[in-house]
Motif scaffolding. Structure first.
Motif, mmCIF file in Angstrom:
data_model
loop_
_atom_site.group_PDB
_atom_site.id
_atom_site.type_symbol
_atom_site.label_atom_id
_atom_site.label_comp_id
_atom_site.label_asym_id
_atom_site.label_seq_id
_atom_site.Cartn_x
_atom_site.Cartn_y
_atom_site.Cartn_z
ATOM 1 N N PHE A 46 9.537 8.199 0.094
ATOM 2 C CA PHE A 46 10.649 7.266 -0.151
ATOM 3 C C PHE A 46 10.577 6.714 -1.575
ATOM 4 O O PHE A 46 9.576 6.884 -2.266
ATOM 5 C CB PHE A 46 10.597 6.090 0.844
ATOM 6 N N ARG A 69 -2.492 4.048 6.624
ATOM 7 C CA ARG A 69 -1.822 2.836 7.103
ATOM 8 C C ARG A 69 -2.812 2.044 7.947
ATOM 9 O O ARG A 69 -3.817 2.592 8.417
ATOM 10 C CB ARG A 69 -0.615 3.196 7.995
ATOM 11 N N GLY A 77 10.777 1.166 1.090
ATOM 12 C CA GLY A 77 9.856 0.104 0.743
ATOM 13 C C GLY A 77 9.465 -0.736 1.970
ATOM 14 O O GLY A 77 9.637 -0.350 3.106
ATOM 15 N N LYS A 87 0.878 -1.179 0.000
ATOM 16 C CA LYS A 87 0.000 0.000 0.000
ATOM 17 C C LYS A 87 0.908 1.219 0.000
ATOM 18 O O LYS A 87 2.021 1.139 0.526
ATOM 19 C CB LYS A 87 -0.802 0.037 1.305
ATOM 20 N N CYS A 104 1.556 4.858 1.481
ATOM 21 C CA CYS A 104 1.115 5.741 2.567
ATOM 22 C C CYS A 104 1.016 7.188 2.071
ATOM 23 O O CYS A 104 1.774 7.597 1.186
ATOM 24 C CB CYS A 104 2.095 5.676 3.735
HETATM 25 S S1 SF4 Z 1 8.000 3.033 1.806
HETATM 26 FE FE1 SF4 Z 1 7.154 3.044 3.876
HETATM 27 S S2 SF4 Z 1 6.074 4.988 4.001
HETATM 28 FE FE2 SF4 Z 1 6.420 4.584 1.827
HETATM 29 S S3 SF4 Z 1 4.578 3.591 1.118
HETATM 30 FE FE3 SF4 Z 1 6.021 1.988 1.692
HETATM 31 S S4 SF4 Z 1 5.503 1.529 3.830
HETATM 32 FE FE4 SF4 Z 1 4.548 3.506 3.354
#
Ligand code: SF4
Length: 373
Positions: A26, A134, A64, A19, A21
């Motif tokens: 990132f 989340r 990730g 999913k 967020c």
């Molecule tokens: S890298 Fe981390 S913050 Fe970004 S979508 Fe994936 S789980 Fe969410």
């Protein structure tokens, strides 16, 4: 240090997430099993073309969400990483979330020598989780932590986010109490910063005001300290002896490998950033940016990164590394007099009660460059 031992850390990026967020800035892409085997293939080639067989003291698989990979995909990844030579007591971390971690995956981690787990929890409050897009199932959190401890994982980190709009100090206390109840070794905290190109940024959601952000930071520091966590870096807390050795490599300004999509390396005086384009990465067109550092750049990085730690800059290490003392490069005496910096015979650091304004202090220090350097 002999040339062959100069690099002792490696970061491996696994960009897949189930999913996305709302705040995420990132390097990530949606989980897609068709891409993963190609990705792992390309990763293997990247590692074998760059890695020089050094013995590594820390390896960090980040994302990730590495735990979003299936058991088979994780095993393929770990077999590839088996080619990295590990020093005795190498700190070997994998990141993940609780939803995608299973007992089978923990057993696999154990089999391949992973000894540190880092989980993104961020919040336990339904309202804030919805805002962050989340989910957290507390029963799953508690069961994974229990299983991990039964399997002798005794170095576990949880990430906590704070400063969400509408978050109250009481909400933050609840999250902290929950994390403390899990009795883990390390806690990383992040103040939510809304970047313009994230989902939240596009909706023009604003950051909370700075006074409340500061109050929250203070609350976290006091509460975790009271529960015997050492505040060893601006945003990081650990039980004694459980500081993240991998992250300390960054803050010590040591060189390291970074493999995978969007990963960064610091090698041979160059800061290298890999492409964020999955098609380029799969075509083995890995690097996108190379910053060549001169002596001045290296010293600036040394100061900026070292001053994030409670221990600050080791003055002896600094002069051994750069051939002159720090005070020959920068005049920081007025900052010491104003108590923005503290100096001991062998170190220079920002006192904990000034960490909240550490960026301003570092800028002032760098402005005090001694002429002729
Ligand atoms: S890298 Fe981390 S913050 Fe970004 S979508 Fe994936 S789980 Fe969410």
């Amino acid at each position: 240090m002999p040339e062959k031992d100069r690099i002792s850390s490696a970061y491996i990026h696994v960009p897949f997430c189930n999913k996305i967020c709302s705040y995420c800035d990132f390097c990530k892409i949606f989980y897609n099993e068709k891409i993963i085997s190609k990705y792992l293939n390309s990763l293997e080639k990247e590692i074998s073309s760059i890695y020089q067989n050094e013995e590594l003291k820390t390896i960090y698989i980040g994302g990730g969400t590495p735990s979003s990979l299936s058991l088979n995909e994780l095993e393929t990844l770990l077999q590839i990483l088996n080619k990295l030579k590990r020093a005795d007591e190498c700190e070997f971390t994998i990141e993940g979330n609780f939803e995608s971690t299973t007992e089978e995956k923990l057993l696999l981690y154990k089999k391949y020598g992973i000894n540190r787990l880092s989980f993104g929890l961020e919040s336990t409050n339904e309202k804030h989780l919805k805002f962050l897009e989340r989910t957290v199932d507390k029963k799953q959190v508690e069961s994974i932590i229990k299983k991990a401890k039964e399997l002798n994982f005794n170095n576990i980190n949880i990430d906590l986010m704070y400063a969400m709009p509408e978050e109250s100090l009481e909400d933050l206390i609840e999250d902290l109490d929950y994390i403390l109840s899990l009795n883990i070794e390390h806690i990383s905290t992040y103040s939510l910063i809304i970047e313009p190109h994230t989902k939240l940024g596009l909706k023009r959601i604003e950051n909370i005001n700075e006074d409340l952000d500061y109050e929250m930071y203070e609350l976290i520091c006091k509460k975790l300290k009271k529960h015997n966590y050492t505040h060893y870096e601006i945003s990081n807390f650990s039980k004694k002896g459980y500081e993240s050795r991998h992250n300390l490599c960054y803050w010590n300004n040591d060189e390291y490998y970074g493999f995978g999509l969007g990963a960064s390396s610091y090698l041979n005086n160059k800061r290298i950033t890999n492409t964020r384009s999955i098609s380029k990465y799969l075509a083995r067109n890995y690097q996108s940016d190379i910053e060549e550092l001169n002596e001045n750049d290296k010293i600036e990085y040394e100061i900026i990164l070292n001053l994030r730690k409670a221990s600050g800059i080791s003055l002896e290490k600094f002069s051994n590394k750069y051939g002159k003392e720090l005070k020959d490069f920068y005049n920081y005496q007025s900052l010491v007099e104003k108590r923005l910096l503290k100096e001991t015979p062998n170190s220079l650091f920002i006192p904990e009660n000034k960490w909240y304004i550490s960026n301003e202090i570092i800028i002032k220090l760098l402005e005090g460059e001694v002429d002729g350097n």
